[in-house]
Structure formats: structure tokens, C-alpha cells
Design a protein around this motif. Sequence first.
Motif, short mmCIF file in Angstrom:
data_model
loop_
_atom_site.label_atom_id
_atom_site.label_comp_id
_atom_site.label_asym_id
_atom_site.label_seq_id
_atom_site.Cartn_x
_atom_site.Cartn_y
_atom_site.Cartn_z
N GLU A 2 32.15 47.25 32.01
CA GLU A 2 32.51 48.21 33.04
C GLU A 2 32.15 47.66 34.41
O GLU A 2 31.05 47.15 34.61
N VAL A 3 33.08 47.76 35.31
CA VAL A 3 32.87 47.29 36.68
C VAL A 3 32.25 48.41 37.50
O VAL A 3 32.80 49.51 37.60
N HIS A 59 40.21 48.10 42.02
CA HIS A 59 40.13 46.81 41.34
C HIS A 59 41.00 46.86 40.08
O HIS A 59 41.34 47.93 39.58
N ARG A 60 41.34 45.67 39.60
CA ARG A 60 42.21 45.58 38.43
C ARG A 60 42.08 44.19 37.81
O ARG A 60 41.79 43.22 38.51
N ARG A 76 33.12 34.07 32.38
CA ARG A 76 33.77 34.95 31.40
C ARG A 76 32.83 36.09 31.01
O ARG A 76 31.60 35.91 30.98
N VAL A 77 33.43 37.23 30.70
CA VAL A 77 32.67 38.39 30.27
C VAL A 77 33.31 38.94 28.99
O VAL A 77 34.51 38.73 28.74
N PRO A 78 32.54 39.61 28.16
CA PRO A 78 33.08 40.13 26.90
C PRO A 78 33.99 41.33 27.11
O PRO A 78 34.08 41.89 28.21
N THR A 79 34.63 41.73 26.05
CA THR A 79 35.52 42.90 26.09
C THR A 79 34.73 44.17 26.40
O THR A 79 33.59 44.33 25.95
N GLY A 85 28.27 44.89 39.45
CA GLY A 85 27.18 45.37 38.61
C GLY A 85 26.90 44.49 37.41
O GLY A 85 26.01 44.80 36.61
N LEU A 86 27.62 43.37 37.29
CA LEU A 86 27.45 42.47 36.14
C LEU A 86 26.44 41.38 36.48
O LEU A 86 26.52 40.75 37.53
N ARG A 87 25.48 41.18 35.57
CA ARG A 87 24.45 40.17 35.78
C ARG A 87 24.75 38.94 34.93
O ARG A 87 24.85 39.03 33.70
N LEU A 88 24.91 37.80 35.59
CA LEU A 88 25.08 36.53 34.90
C LEU A 88 24.06 35.54 35.46
O LEU A 88 23.57 35.70 36.58
#
Length: 326
Positions: free
Chosen positions: A270-271, A287-288, A264-267, A228-231
Motif C-alpha cells: 500500500e502506498v 498515483h498509479r 522491487r516490492v511485493p504484491t 511509506g515503504l522502507r527499503l
Amino acid sequence: MTSSGVATAFLVLLALAVLVGPWTLGTANRLDRLHVRTDSAWLALDAALARRAVVTRAVAVVCGQPEVRAAADEAERAPRPEREAAENRLSALLEDLDRSRLEPALAAELSDAEQRVVLARRVHNDAVRDTLALRRRRSVRWLRLAGTAPTPSYFEIAEPGVDDEPSTLTQRVSARVVLLDPADRVLMFEGFDPVRPDELFWFTVGGGVEPGEELRDAAVRELFEETGLRLAAADLVGPVWKRHAVFSFDGLGYAAVEWFFVARVPTGVEVDTSRFDDVEQRTIRRHRWWSADDLASVDATVYPVQLPEVLPDVLGGWDGTTRSVR
């Protein structure tokens, strides 16, 4: 503490020793037997692979294919860490072999040697599965009941077709993402092959490249579909690694080339796995985020196998060289 308190504490400790002692001893003995079983299974698999190499050399002479003979020699001489890759290269060459040129007796001997490898591999991996299942229990890890015994590992080798049906390897190019958080931990999924649901393994984000698709675009697309992360494609570093692998999944054989990028993603991200396809929904359990130290110490199968070793090399930046990994 009063004398009565000391006596009570002593009795409690004595009771615990009486209760826990037999379990600890029994578990340690069981674990020792499992390690012996795993070692014996590897010796049997090693013998089956050696017999396949011998038969393959005879086949290579008949077919006039020196590259097949060279691959058999390489597989037989390869040290254990490199054996899997060498045997899979040999398997790929055998898949493309024109067996119609062989005498029936030699063709039957080759088929028998291959099926003995299949059976020995399954016995070996079953032994590894049972050993790892016991080693992973918290009580076993806390009490260090495995002692200094090395952690066994699965032997991944593509299986040939059976019942006289030809087996072909599907060529597959994959784009994968080593997704890192600010603590330098990499996101991994735990999954399994539907044919062997008890053999769990961890792997990075990513998947197959679609026809006409660029590697970076495929990596970005897979990242979104699986997390769900867009880069943007420009956010990816690499490819830092390249991996060749021959494996089977859900009964099909694949010859894969995997390209790994770093992002890299910030702190606090949410996955979101709600976009998993049907196969992913059935075969991915969880996942982990893993650190390199965690990966190096865990009793689990991780792909790429060298990830704990090579991950630190890209944490501080990439030198522009794409390296081969297992």
C-alpha cells in the motif's frame, strides 16, 4: 427475433445515430482544429527559437564565447526529439552570460528574443493542454476520433527572468526510484507546476539530495517519505539512468541532474502519501502503477520522456551501465 423486434431495434439504432452522429462529427472537427492550432503554435515557437539562436550568435561574437555560439548552432539544428534538451543547454549558457559587456541595443535585442520565446512557448503549451484534454476523454479514445494525428507534447524550457531582474538557475541533484511491482509496473505520481496548474505530468518517486547525503540514502529516504515503504540502500539497483534537465517550477529555474535507481516490492503493498510535504500536497493529484505498454500508449506527459522506451531494458536485470536518458 420477430419483425416488430427488428423494427424496434432499427429505430433505436437510428435514434442513436441521430443523437450521437452530430456530436461525433462536431467533436472530430473540434479536435482537428485543435491539432491545427497546436501545429501552428509549434511553428511560431520554432521561429522564436530560431530568432534567439541568430541573436545569440551575434552576442557570442561580441563576448568572445565560442561555446555559446556552438550551443546556438546545436539548438537550431537539433531534430524535434532532441530540441528541448539542446534549447535548455543554450538557456543555461545565456543565464551565465555577462550582459554588461553588450551594447544596449544588442542586449535589448537578446532580451526581446528571449521573451518572444517565453510567449511562444506558453501559447504552444496552452494549445497542447487543450488538445490533450479533449484527446483524453474516454469517448474520444473509444471512438478513435483523433485518427492518426500524433500526440502533441509540451515544450519544457526554463524561462529567463523578466522586468530586468536577473534569473539564476538553482543547481539540483535528485535521487529517483523506478519502483516496480511483480507485474513490472512502475509507480508514478501525477502532478503540476503551481504556475501552470493545467499542465499535468507523471513522474517517478524521488527528490532532491540533501547536503552531505549519499545518493542511495537520499533515494531510500525519498521513497519512505513519498510512499511509506522502507527499503535498505542495498535493495536499490543502479543508478541505471542519469538525466540532465533544465526546467522551471513555481517560478524558479533549476539545472537538475537526476539519478535513477530500480527497486522491487511485493504484491499488495500500500502506498502511503501522508508524509508529503506542503508542496507535494498542493501539487500531486494521484498515483498509479504503469506498465511500459501503458506509458507508451497514453496521451500524457511523462518524465523521463524516454521512460516507455528504456523501462523494458531494466526489467530483466541491470548490466551495470548507467545510461543517459531524456
